[in-house]
Design a protein around this motif. Structure first.
Motif, PDB file in Angstrom:
ATOM      1  N   ASP A 299      50.055 -20.854 -53.242  1.00  0.00           N
ATOM      2  CA  ASP A 299      49.775 -20.208 -54.295  1.00  0.00           C
ATOM      3  C   ASP A 299      51.410 -19.380 -54.140  1.00  0.00           C
ATOM      4  OD1 ASP A 299      49.090 -16.224 -53.452  1.00  0.00           O
ATOM      5  OD2 ASP A 299      49.834 -16.820 -55.372  1.00  0.00           O
TER       6      ASP A 299
ATOM      7  N   GLU B 158      55.802 -11.055 -56.448  1.00  0.00           N
ATOM      8  CA  GLU B 158      55.052 -11.539 -56.940  1.00  0.00           C
ATOM      9  C   GLU B 158      53.533 -10.921 -55.649  1.00  0.00           C
ATOM     10  OE1 GLU B 158      51.691 -13.059 -56.482  1.00  0.00           O
ATOM     11  OE2 GLU B 158      50.960 -13.146 -58.195  1.00  0.00           O
ATOM     12  N   GLU B 159      53.654 -11.236 -54.436  1.00  0.00           N
ATOM     13  CA  GLU B 159      53.199 -11.187 -53.293  1.00  0.00           C
ATOM     14  C   GLU B 159      52.877  -9.095 -52.975  1.00  0.00           C
ATOM     15  OE1 GLU B 159      49.941 -12.509 -52.892  1.00  0.00           O
ATOM     16  OE2 GLU B 159      51.461 -14.703 -53.563  1.00  0.00           O
TER      17      GLU B 159
ATOM     18  N   GLN C 216      42.201 -19.766 -55.711  1.00  0.00           N
ATOM     19  CA  GLN C 216      42.264 -18.419 -54.802  1.00  0.00           C
ATOM     20  C   GLN C 216      40.614 -18.075 -54.876  1.00  0.00           C
ATOM     21  OE1 GLN C 216      45.276 -16.575 -56.541  1.00  0.00           O
ATOM     22  NE2 GLN C 216      45.735 -16.907 -54.318  1.00  0.00           N
TER      23      GLN C 216
ATOM     24  N   HIS D 159      45.637 -17.159 -49.302  1.00  0.00           N
ATOM     25  CA  HIS D 159      45.922 -15.876 -48.740  1.00  0.00           C
ATOM     26  C   HIS D 159      46.047 -16.474 -47.275  1.00  0.00           C
ATOM     27  CE1 HIS D 159      46.891 -13.077 -52.067  1.00  0.00           C
ATOM     28  NE2 HIS D 159      47.731 -14.136 -51.930  1.00  0.00           N
TER      29      HIS D 159
HETATM   30 MN    MN Z   1      48.857 -14.218 -53.681  1.00  0.00          MN
END
Ligand code: MN
Ligand code: HGY
Ligand code: MN
Ligand code: MN
Length: 420
Positions: free
Chosen positions: A101, A133-134, A203, A392
């Motif tokens: 990711d 980003e997360e 995802q 994730h």
């Molecule tokens: Mn992510």
């Protein structure tokens, strides 16, 4: 879509090897906090090493490489200030992160830049790896691309604090060697882009279930991120009768279930998740006096998901009145659903057909930096499958051969766009 240009066929095995090497290098222990879970958060040594790794790869193919004032990594194969096509994603990981990711999109962008040079093509390219980003460092999704897109103002940015120690973003950014006081100049990271393509793992498991190789994204779900603070009255679990309690966690429990029901009833693929729950004092024999819960509400229909967020807030106020607690709802950020650019979508589909790669249109439930790049240029996204839709999570897995196929499709889509 642009006229069918002569398709550039690549050595997919060589691209598969290079993408696998780059992504799996980043999951080596020096780039993560441990040999298993990927914990590459903004401004940590592991994150800095990941950017240094890709910077070296990009210099090796003749790119100019720099960091913007907050640490977004930028590389370009034409002089700064010239127009280019943007490619990239992010190297920071979710707090429960897997290997693919983010790094898949950066590794693929670098691979397309290599292929452009090896095939003697003249594509002007800019590779970007966005900061945070997360939201794993500061609790703020898409922070680097929001700063570059001008989607976060100074007052709001000065409020941003690290999850672990509450230190201000400006302090940690400066300590990591960046120049956050010049954050407005990060806008230049998105200047002069003729288009942008982010490749990412899906995802989800639609591509795997339908045995389709690539997903051409039509729209990215918008989202509301908020925190709900419920203040009741703590007290002795044994000595306090049930009648008249102001139990903050019991109130929160009602809100969690109502959020689930409201999203399910809203349709349009609207989703709502309570992922974080802090309970004070959090002791077996004390009635919870205070609770903070996080809210993540998303969907491709702005009215539907924003309506659910508003309904959850109203319900929380109603529960608070009934239970003698107070409710405070604080929005962290709200980003609208983002449609992709039809010409770039068309070029990706035409290139996939010419490459003999199966594809299907789909929307993205996950948020991506592409939503912020869209403020400044035409954008599109390409998905590759991830095993069983797992993301994730450390078990996240993808096939670099799909990454190689995607790099051939992205390269040819840009050739079509550049020569239309
Ligand atoms: Mn992510
Ligand atoms: O949460 C998201 O949608 C992204 O994976 N950070
Ligand atoms: Mn991501
Ligand atoms: Mn993304």
């Amino acid at each position: 879509s642009p006229p069918a240009a002569s398709h550039v066929a690549i050595d997919r095995e060589r691209s598969r090897e290079r993408i696998a090497r780059d992504v799996l290098t980043l999951t080596g222990s020096q780039y993560t906090r441990s040999a298993t879970a990927v914990c590459r958060y903004a401004y940590t040594p592991e994150w800095k090493r990941a950017h240094e790794y890709f910077a070296a790869q990009l210099r090796d193919i003749g790119c100019q490489v720099w960091e913007d004032p907050v640490g977004n990594l930028v590389a370009q194969n034409v002089p700064r200030g010239e127009r280019a096509y943007g490619l990239g994603s992010h190297c920071d990981s979710n707090r429960n992160g897997g290997p693919w990711d983010g790094p898949l999109g950066v590794a693929l962008a670098v691979e397309v830049a290599r292929l452009n040079r090896e095939h003697g093509l003249d594509l002007p390219l800019r590779v970007i790896s966005f900061l945070e980003e997360e939201g794993s460092g500061f609790g703020q999704l898409l922070l680097g691309s929001r700063i570059a897109a001008g989607r976060i103002g100074e007052a709001e940015l000065r409020e941003v604090r690290a999850i672990d120690d509450g230190r201000p973003f400006f302090e940690l950014a400066a300590e990591a060697g960046h120049d956050p006081e010049r954050f407005r100049e990060s806008a230049a990271t998105l200047d002069d882009l003729d288009g942008w393509i982010e490749t990412h793992i899906e995802q989800g498991r639609v591509l795997q279930d339908e045995r389709v190789t690539l997903g051409v994204v039509e729209a990215i779900s918008g989202y509301v991120h908020a925190d709900l603070y419920l203040e009741g009255r703590s007290g002795h679990a044994g000595g306090t009768p049930m009648q008249g309690r102001s139990d903050a966690l019991a109130a929160a429990a009602e809100v969690v279930l109502e959020a689930e029901r409201l999203a399910a009833d809203a349709g349009h693929g609207t989703v709502a998740t309570v992922g974080e729950l802090d309970v004070e004092p959090g002791l077996i024999n004390v009635i919870p006096g205070a609770v903070r819960l996080s809210l993540d509400v998303r969907g491709v229909d702005d009215e539907a998901f924003a309506g659910v967020a508003t309904a959850i807030e109203a319900f929380a106020q109603d529960v608070a009145r009934r239970r003698g607690v107070t409710a405070r709802y604080v929005v962290r950020q709200a980003v609208p659903a983002t449609p992709m650019d039809a010409p770039i979508v068309g070029a990706l589909e035409a290139s996939a057909d010419a490459a003999g790669v199966t594809h299907r249109r789909m929307s993205s439930g996950a948020a991506h930096d592409t939503m912020c790049v869209a403020v400044r240029s035409p954008v599109a996204m390409l998905f590759v499958p991830c095993r069983d839709g797992i993301s994730h999570a450390p078990e996240e897995d993808a096939d670099p051969a799909d990454g190689a196929r995607a790099s051939e499709v992205v390269l040819n889509a840009l050739v079509r766009l550049h020569h239309r």
